[in-house]
Design a protein around this motif. Sequence first.
Motif, PDB file in Angstrom:
ATOM      1  N   VAL A 230      44.778  32.413 -12.173  1.00 29.82           N
ATOM      2  CA  VAL A 230      46.207  32.241 -12.420  1.00 29.82           C
ATOM      3  C   VAL A 230      46.506  32.656 -13.856  1.00 29.82           C
ATOM      4  O   VAL A 230      45.898  32.126 -14.794  1.00 29.82           O
ATOM      5  N   THR A 231      47.426  33.587 -14.053  1.00 32.11           N
ATOM      6  CA  THR A 231      47.840  33.944 -15.411  1.00 32.11           C
ATOM      7  C   THR A 231      49.011  33.047 -15.839  1.00 32.11           C
ATOM      8  O   THR A 231      49.694  32.468 -15.004  1.00 32.11           O
TER       9      THR A 231
ATOM     10  N   SER B 106      48.858  30.150 -17.363  1.00 25.65           N
ATOM     11  CA  SER B 106      48.518  28.845 -16.785  1.00 25.65           C
ATOM     12  C   SER B 106      48.611  27.673 -17.759  1.00 25.65           C
ATOM     13  O   SER B 106      48.215  26.563 -17.415  1.00 25.65           O
TER      14      SER B 106
ATOM     15  N   GLY C 230      52.505  27.886 -13.769  1.00 26.00           N
ATOM     16  CA  GLY C 230      51.083  28.227 -13.859  1.00 26.00           C
ATOM     17  C   GLY C 230      50.209  27.001 -14.037  1.00 26.00           C
ATOM     18  O   GLY C 230      49.181  26.852 -13.363  1.00 26.00           O
TER      19      GLY C 230
ATOM     20  N   ALA D 191      41.810  29.747 -15.249  1.00 24.82           N
ATOM     21  CA  ALA D 191      43.127  29.454 -15.814  1.00 24.82           C
ATOM     22  C   ALA D 191      43.311  30.299 -17.070  1.00 24.82           C
ATOM     23  O   ALA D 191      42.704  30.018 -18.108  1.00 24.82           O
TER      24      ALA D 191
ATOM     25  N   CYS E 175      45.576  32.300 -20.078  1.00 30.53           N
ATOM     26  CA  CYS E 175      46.800  32.297 -20.888  1.00 30.53           C
ATOM     27  C   CYS E 175      46.509  32.979 -22.212  1.00 30.53           C
ATOM     28  O   CYS E 175      45.355  33.301 -22.527  1.00 30.53           O
TER      29      CYS E 175
ATOM     30  N   ASN F  34      49.603  36.569 -10.309  1.00 35.12           N
ATOM     31  CA  ASN F  34      50.225  37.112 -11.518  1.00 35.12           C
ATOM     32  C   ASN F  34      51.492  36.301 -11.809  1.00 35.12           C
ATOM     33  O   ASN F  34      52.583  36.632 -11.339  1.00 35.12           O
ATOM     34  N   ASN F  35      51.318  35.249 -12.589  1.00 35.51           N
ATOM     35  CA  ASN F  35      52.408  34.311 -12.864  1.00 35.51           C
ATOM     36  C   ASN F  35      53.032  34.495 -14.241  1.00 35.51           C
ATOM     37  O   ASN F  35      54.206  34.186 -14.435  1.00 35.51           O
ATOM     38  N   ALA F  36      52.275  34.985 -15.208  1.00 32.64           N
ATOM     39  CA  ALA F  36      52.764  35.086 -16.588  1.00 32.64           C
ATOM     40  C   ALA F  36      54.025  35.934 -16.666  1.00 32.64           C
ATOM     41  O   ALA F  36      54.089  37.033 -16.117  1.00 32.64           O
TER      42      ALA F  36
END
Length: 259
Positions: free
Chosen positions: A11-12, A14, A19, A38, A40, A96-98
Amino acid sequence: MCARLSGSVLVTGSNRGIGLELVRQLCESPRPPTHIFAACRDPDGPNAKVLRDLALKHPQRVTTLCLDTTNQGTIAEAARLVGDQLKDGGLNLLINNAAINIPGSLADTGEKEMMEVFLTNTVGPMLVTKEFLPHLRTAASRPGAQSEMSCRRAAVVNVSTLFSSIQRCHETFLRAPMYPYRVSKAALNMLTRCLSEDLRADGILVMALHPGWVQTDMGGPQAPLSAEDSVKGMLDVISSLSDQHVGALLDWEGKSIPW
């Protein structure tokens, strides 16, 4: 439902918001993934304390990574570290959350704002997916891997937004103009469709997911949806993905959103 996720997940973005909640719920599910990466920008910084505490609570399961989606060097190093840890297992799920948002009307938006948001929200997910693609391919082609595409085989989930929908722009624009954010996420949708076609032959499922309007630093306290409820829904959707969802844009309840 997130108990149906297995293997390895990255997970980006995070260290906060959606995230961080994704990592927390994955850790605390009845049958959590074996590896949770995780990632970041600054996992050792003050803004990642809650994430570090979570990793300390689950030391055999959670690995924090320095990954800045605008910095190719950190992406490559993170991919190397993940490969070293997973070896021949491969990466089953990349989220791709960031993302960032610079709110602004047309009058307030210039080249700087557009390019900064586009780099993080669109180029970043492309670079991350490209760098981790060998690990995703390894997972998809493992002996005994299921033939149907799913997050338990290999998948990429790009966190998008309702505001990316061109068809529904007239419904949402006056509430939140946000030129850089909307345009970058619309471009992310096209990236999602391109990747979904490109990686279909590898057995890698690619789709986009809208988490809802969520009570986070980005969504604000007035948002109607808690991060906990949003992520619970997201994980339910992710768990149920199959061939029919390749290239789709869904919301956290599994409802289709028009492009």
